[in-house]
Design a protein around this motif. Structure first.
Motif, PDB file in Angstrom:
ATOM      1  N   GLU A 198     102.936  38.243  61.072  1.00 46.06           N
ATOM      2  CA  GLU A 198     103.797  37.070  61.137  1.00 46.06           C
ATOM      3  C   GLU A 198     103.540  36.043  60.036  1.00 46.06           C
ATOM      4  N   MET A 199     102.297  35.856  59.613  1.00 46.95           N
ATOM      5  CA  MET A 199     101.971  34.749  58.708  1.00 46.95           C
ATOM      6  C   MET A 199     102.352  35.017  57.251  1.00 46.95           C
ATOM      7  N   ARG A 200     101.937  36.184  56.722  1.00 49.22           N
ATOM      8  CA  ARG A 200     102.300  36.585  55.361  1.00 49.22           C
ATOM      9  C   ARG A 200     101.890  35.506  54.351  1.00 49.22           C
ATOM     10  N   ALA A 201     100.675  34.985  54.539  1.00 54.35           N
ATOM     11  CA  ALA A 201     100.278  33.761  53.847  1.00 54.35           C
ATOM     12  C   ALA A 201     100.226  33.917  52.334  1.00 54.35           C
ATOM     13  N   ALA A 202      99.803  35.059  51.814  1.00 52.83           N
ATOM     14  CA  ALA A 202      99.730  35.213  50.363  1.00 52.83           C
ATOM     15  C   ALA A 202     101.115  35.106  49.738  1.00 52.83           C
ATOM     16  N   THR A 203     102.094  35.744  50.361  1.00 53.72           N
ATOM     17  CA  THR A 203     103.470  35.656  49.874  1.00 53.72           C
ATOM     18  C   THR A 203     103.976  34.231  49.940  1.00 53.72           C
ATOM     19  N   VAL A 204     103.730  33.567  51.075  1.00 57.19           N
ATOM     20  CA  VAL A 204     104.164  32.180  51.245  1.00 57.19           C
ATOM     21  C   VAL A 204     103.547  31.289  50.169  1.00 57.19           C
ATOM     22  N   LEU A 205     102.249  31.430  49.947  1.00 59.69           N
ATOM     23  CA  LEU A 205     101.568  30.592  48.962  1.00 59.69           C
ATOM     24  C   LEU A 205     102.084  30.858  47.553  1.00 59.69           C
ATOM     25  N   ASP A 206     102.321  32.119  47.202  1.00 63.03           N
ATOM     26  CA  ASP A 206     102.874  32.412  45.877  1.00 63.03           C
ATOM     27  C   ASP A 206     104.220  31.714  45.695  1.00 63.03           C
ATOM     28  N   ASN A 207     105.077  31.770  46.717  1.00 69.81           N
ATOM     29  CA  ASN A 207     106.396  31.149  46.612  1.00 69.81           C
ATOM     30  C   ASN A 207     106.298  29.629  46.521  1.00 69.81           C
ATOM     31  N   LEU A 208     105.437  29.023  47.329  1.00 73.55           N
ATOM     32  CA  LEU A 208     105.345  27.566  47.346  1.00 73.55           C
ATOM     33  C   LEU A 208     104.694  27.021  46.081  1.00 73.55           C
ATOM     34  N   VAL A 209     103.686  27.714  45.572  1.00 70.33           N
ATOM     35  CA  VAL A 209     103.078  27.290  44.301  1.00 70.33           C
ATOM     36  C   VAL A 209     104.106  27.398  43.183  1.00 70.33           C
ATOM     37  N   ASP A 210     104.870  28.475  43.178  1.00 72.25           N
ATOM     38  CA  ASP A 210     105.893  28.652  42.150  1.00 72.25           C
ATOM     39  C   ASP A 210     106.936  27.548  42.213  1.00 72.25           C
ATOM     40  N   ASP A 211     107.284  27.101  43.421  1.00 72.94           N
ATOM     41  CA  ASP A 211     108.259  26.020  43.604  1.00 72.94           C
ATOM     42  C   ASP A 211     107.687  24.648  43.275  1.00 72.94           C
ATOM     43  N   GLY A 212     106.370  24.539  43.196  1.00 73.16           N
ATOM     44  CA  GLY A 212     105.743  23.241  43.045  1.00 73.16           C
ATOM     45  C   GLY A 212     105.642  22.469  44.346  1.00 73.16           C
ATOM     46  N   ALA A 213     105.892  23.164  45.475  1.00 74.02           N
ATOM     47  CA  ALA A 213     105.840  22.497  46.783  1.00 74.02           C
ATOM     48  C   ALA A 213     104.408  22.247  47.232  1.00 74.02           C
ATOM     49  N   VAL A 214     103.475  23.053  46.763  1.00 74.22           N
ATOM     50  CA  VAL A 214     102.048  22.840  47.012  1.00 74.22           C
ATOM     51  C   VAL A 214     101.331  22.968  45.675  1.00 74.22           C
ATOM     52  N   PRO A 215     100.169  22.354  45.530  1.00 76.58           N
ATOM     53  CA  PRO A 215      99.433  22.499  44.271  1.00 76.58           C
ATOM     54  C   PRO A 215      98.916  23.924  44.100  1.00 76.58           C
ATOM     55  N   VAL A 216      98.514  24.244  42.905  1.00 68.80           N
ATOM     56  CA  VAL A 216      97.812  25.517  42.681  1.00 68.80           C
ATOM     57  C   VAL A 216      96.569  25.496  43.569  1.00 68.80           C
ATOM     58  N   THR A 217      96.497  26.471  44.467  1.00 68.49           N
ATOM     59  CA  THR A 217      95.498  26.426  45.540  1.00 68.49           C
ATOM     60  C   THR A 217      94.733  27.737  45.628  1.00 68.49           C
ATOM     61  N   ILE A 218      93.417  27.658  45.592  1.00 74.80           N
ATOM     62  CA  ILE A 218      92.576  28.797  45.945  1.00 74.80           C
ATOM     63  C   ILE A 218      92.489  28.819  47.468  1.00 74.80           C
ATOM     64  N   SER A 219      92.921  29.921  48.084  1.00 76.22           N
ATOM     65  CA  SER A 219      92.912  30.029  49.541  1.00 76.22           C
ATOM     66  C   SER A 219      91.890  31.068  49.973  1.00 76.22           C
ATOM     67  N   VAL A 220      91.078  30.690  50.957  1.00 76.84           N
ATOM     68  CA  VAL A 220      89.996  31.542  51.434  1.00 76.84           C
ATOM     69  C   VAL A 220      90.310  31.929  52.875  1.00 76.84           C
ATOM     70  N   PHE A 221      90.367  33.220  53.130  1.00 75.80           N
ATOM     71  CA  PHE A 221      90.732  33.758  54.440  1.00 75.80           C
ATOM     72  C   PHE A 221      89.490  34.394  55.054  1.00 75.80           C
ATOM     73  N   VAL A 222      88.927  33.729  56.053  1.00 72.10           N
ATOM     74  CA  VAL A 222      87.609  34.082  56.564  1.00 72.10           C
ATOM     75  C   VAL A 222      87.738  34.735  57.942  1.00 72.10           C
ATOM     76  N   GLU A 223      87.085  35.860  58.106  1.00 73.67           N
ATOM     77  CA  GLU A 223      87.014  36.520  59.406  1.00 73.67           C
ATOM     78  C   GLU A 223      85.818  35.978  60.198  1.00 73.67           C
ATOM     79  N   PRO A 224      85.903  35.989  61.526  1.00 71.51           N
ATOM     80  CA  PRO A 224      84.712  35.640  62.309  1.00 71.51           C
ATOM     81  C   PRO A 224      83.602  36.661  62.079  1.00 71.51           C
TER      82      PRO A 224
END
Length: 280
Positions: free
Chosen positions: A81-107
């Motif tokens: 459901e989340m598809r976060a990498a795709t979402v972040l690529d699209n939003l960074v490309d749009d300038g809607a969010v800053p260039v962001t290093i995202s860390v996805f941590v498992e328990p």
């Protein structure tokens, strides 16, 4: 869209993902690098995987913003459901969010099994210290992350959402932007009442996006009611002067509505500097 009545019990409700949740032509795809962490002093004896998403426009000469997600595998799965990498690529490309290093941590996992609930539901600063002292320094060895904590955020779903809130509440020097989907506030350990905590303790202004389903866990119960407790937390945050947005959906304790909201939740979370109260 033609009118379609909701079922009376609101079970089985599904939301449709928007265009930000799918790969768009012309948007460069970021890279995802997997790591394993086995040397934790905060949670000794645990092993955990984490992934780092680096958007294509990242430039090491310009330190990036930082976003941390709990239950990282679920947030990254392109078929979930989340598809976060795709979402972040699209939003960074749009300038809607800053260039962001995202860390996805498992328990963490240990010989006795997963330590997810022990880590996520605890009300102490151990998980924040795991990030601040162990995981994030490893990330920063390879990628340039800004020292400006106005540009650091944290989020998650279910216990991962309440964990994100706990980390930001106890360590506002680290995280000021919080994303909580169906957060498990009733499950926070040590008898902690998060609404009472928010009402009774002063903190620097936080920006908190919350989502909950009308039929979330315990929705019709007088206690351990995820729906009601998320409403109470949002009200307490608003009354205390924090920047808060609460979105209520139909359906239960699943990530569908949260995943559909993720692009706009991130837009809202990053829309202005945290210190700018004029836009509230």
């Amino acid at each position: 869209m033609p009118f379609a009545p909701l079922p009376p019990d609101q079970d089985g409700v599904r939301y449709l993902h928007g265009p930000d949740s799918s790969r768009r032509a012309g948007v460069p795809e970021g890279s995802v690098v997997e790591h394993t962490w086995t040397d934790s002093a905060v949670f000794p004896g645990t092993t955990r995987r984490y992934w780092v998403h680096v958007p294509a426009p990242y430039d090491p000469r310009r330190p990036a913003a930082l976003m941390v997600f709990q239950d990282g595998d679920g947030f990254l799965d392109p078929d979930d459901e989340m598809r976060a990498a795709t979402v972040l690529d699209n939003l960074v490309d749009d300038g809607a969010v800053p260039v962001t290093i995202s860390v996805f941590v498992e328990p963490g996992t240990a010989p006795a099994g997963s330590s997810r609930n022990a880590e996520y539901d605890a009300f102490d600063d151990r998980y924040a210290r795991l990030l601040a002292d162990e995981i994030i320094p490893e990330v920063r060895k390879r990628w340039a992350v800004t020292d400006d904590h106005d540009q650091w955020g944290i989020g998650g779903f279910s216990s991962g959402g309440s964990c994100a809130f706990t980390a930001a509440w106890l360590r506002p020097d680290l995280f000021g932007r919080v994303l909580g989907f169906s957060s498990s506030f009733p499950q926070v350990a040590s008898g902690t009442s998060v609404p009472e905590l928010v009402a009774g303790e002063s903190r620097p202004p936080l920006r908190v996006f919350l989502q909950v389903g009308r039929r979330d866990l315990g929705w019709d119960e007088p206690r351990d009611n995820w729906f009601a407790e998320n409403l109470r937390v949002a009200a307490a945050l608003a009354e205390a002067g924090h920047d808060v947005r609460l979105v209520i959906g139909d359906g239960g304790h699943d990530a569908n509505h949260a995943g559909v909201l993720l692009p706009d939740a991130l837009r809202w979370l990053w829309r202005t500097p945290l210190g700018d109260r004029a836009a509230l």
